[in-house]
Motif scaffolding. Structure first.
Motif, mmCIF file in Angstrom:
data_model
loop_
_atom_site.group_PDB
_atom_site.id
_atom_site.type_symbol
_atom_site.label_atom_id
_atom_site.label_comp_id
_atom_site.label_asym_id
_atom_site.label_seq_id
_atom_site.Cartn_x
_atom_site.Cartn_y
_atom_site.Cartn_z
ATOM 1 N N UNK A 65 0.520 58.852 27.912
ATOM 2 C CA UNK A 65 -0.175 58.433 29.130
ATOM 3 C C UNK A 65 -1.674 58.630 28.933
ATOM 4 N N UNK A 66 -2.453 57.961 29.771
ATOM 5 C CA UNK A 66 -3.907 57.973 29.629
ATOM 6 C C UNK A 66 -4.607 58.916 30.591
ATOM 7 N N UNK A 89 -7.859 62.969 30.981
ATOM 8 C CA UNK A 89 -8.679 62.877 32.188
ATOM 9 C C UNK A 89 -7.834 63.143 33.439
ATOM 10 N N UNK A 90 -8.528 63.520 34.521
ATOM 11 C CA UNK A 90 -7.842 63.806 35.787
ATOM 12 C C UNK A 90 -8.515 63.055 36.932
ATOM 13 N N UNK A 114 -4.962 51.654 32.828
ATOM 14 C CA UNK A 114 -4.541 52.940 32.268
ATOM 15 C C UNK A 114 -3.141 53.312 32.765
ATOM 16 N N UNK A 115 -2.416 54.022 31.917
ATOM 17 C CA UNK A 115 -1.077 54.497 32.252
ATOM 18 C C UNK A 115 -1.199 55.914 32.813
ATOM 19 N N UNK A 116 -0.694 56.140 34.022
ATOM 20 C CA UNK A 116 -0.906 57.400 34.735
ATOM 21 C C UNK A 116 0.414 58.038 35.137
ATOM 22 N N UNK A 143 1.646 53.032 36.817
ATOM 23 C CA UNK A 143 2.242 54.341 37.105
ATOM 24 C C UNK A 143 3.516 54.520 36.279
ATOM 25 N N UNK A 144 3.457 55.438 35.319
ATOM 26 C CA UNK A 144 4.630 55.704 34.477
ATOM 27 C C UNK A 144 5.705 56.445 35.268
#
Length: 211
Positions: A65-66, A89-90, A114-116, A143-144
Motif C-alpha cells: 500500500x502507498x 505517509x499518513x 494511491x492505494x490506502x 481503498x485496499x
C-alpha cells in the motif's frame, strides 16, 4: 493473537464487561460491554504489540500500500503508529469537512490513485468507518481495505462492509474476548448465553434489560 489482544484490552481496562450492570451507549442501547481503545496509547507494551500486529496484518492481507489513513478521532493515533511502523505517509479523515480555511475533509497530502488502508480503533456497525472509506474513494484513492483493533461482531457490520465492497480485518473480536473472559473467570460461564444474545441483537437486548 485474538486472545492475546483480548487479554491486553481486559488487563488495562480498555474493555470492561458488566453483563448484570449494563452500560448505556450514546445510542440509548444497553450494553454489557464498554470499549475505549484510546487507553492502549497509555501502555507502551500494549501499544507496541497492537502497532506491530496491525502492520503485519496489513502486509499479509492487503499487500503493498502507498498510504495509511486514520479515521477521526480514535483512529488517528493508531494510524500514525502503523504508518510509522510501515514507513508510509499518513493522512486522516475528519467526521465532517472543516467549516473554515480550506474546508478539508481529508487532512494530509492526498495523491490520486494511491492505494490506502484505513485504520480504526473499533468496529460496531461500520457506519462511520465506511463514511471515511467513501470520502477517500471520492478523493481518487483506491481503498485496499480497513484494519481495526476490535470488532463487536455485529452482522450489520458485515452487511455494511459487503455492500460497500470493502474488506476489513480486526486483531480481536467480541467472540474471542468472551471466550477468554470465561476461561479466566473474569465473567461467570453462566453469563455466556446472556452475552451472546446481546451481540446477535443489541437493541432488543437493551429493551429486555429495561423491561
Amino acid at each position: 493473537m485474538e486472545l492475546k489482544v483480548a487479554e491486553f484490552l481486559l488487563q488495562i481496562k480498555a474493555i470492561k464487561l458488566q453483563p448484570n450492570n449494563p452500560f448505556t451507549w450514546a445510542s440509548g442501547w444497553k450494553s454489557p460491554i464498554y470499549c475505549d481503545n484510546r487507553i492502549t496509547l497509555s501502555h507502551p507494551q500494549v501499544r507496541t504489540y497492537i502497532r506491530q500486529k496491525l502492520a503485519q496484518a496489513i502486509q499479509e492481507e492487503f499487500g503493498s500500500v502507498d498510504v495509511i489513513a486514520g479515521v477521526a478521532t480514535a483512529g488517528i493515533p493508531q494510524g500514525v503508529l502503523v504508518a510509522q511502523e510501515l514507513g508510509l505517509p499518513f493522512i486522516y479523515v475528519r467526521a465532517k469537512a472543516k467549516e473554515h480555511g480550506t474546508g478539508s475533509l481529508i487532512e494530509g497530502e492526498v495523491v490520486e490513485g494511491q492505494r490506502v488502508v484505513v485504520i480504526e480503533d473499533l468496529i460496531s456497525t461500520g457506519k462511520s468507518s465506511l463514511q471515511a472509506v467513501e470520502a477517500l474513494r471520492a478523493a481518487g484513492l483506491s481503498v485496499a481495505g480497513l484494519a481495526a483493533i476490535f470488532t463487536y461482531g455485529f452482522e450489520k457490520a458485515d452487511e455494511n462492509f459487503a455492500a460497500a465492497k470493502c474488506r476489513f480485518l480486526t486483531l480481536s473480536s467480541y467472540a474471542a474476548l468472551i471466550d477468554y473472559a470465561a476461561e479466566h473467570s473474569i465473567i461467570a460461564k453462566s453469563d455466556m448465553e446472556l452475552l451472546g444474545k446481546w451481540r446477535l441483537n443489541p437493541s432488543a437486548w437493551g429493551q429486555d434489560k429495561l423491561d
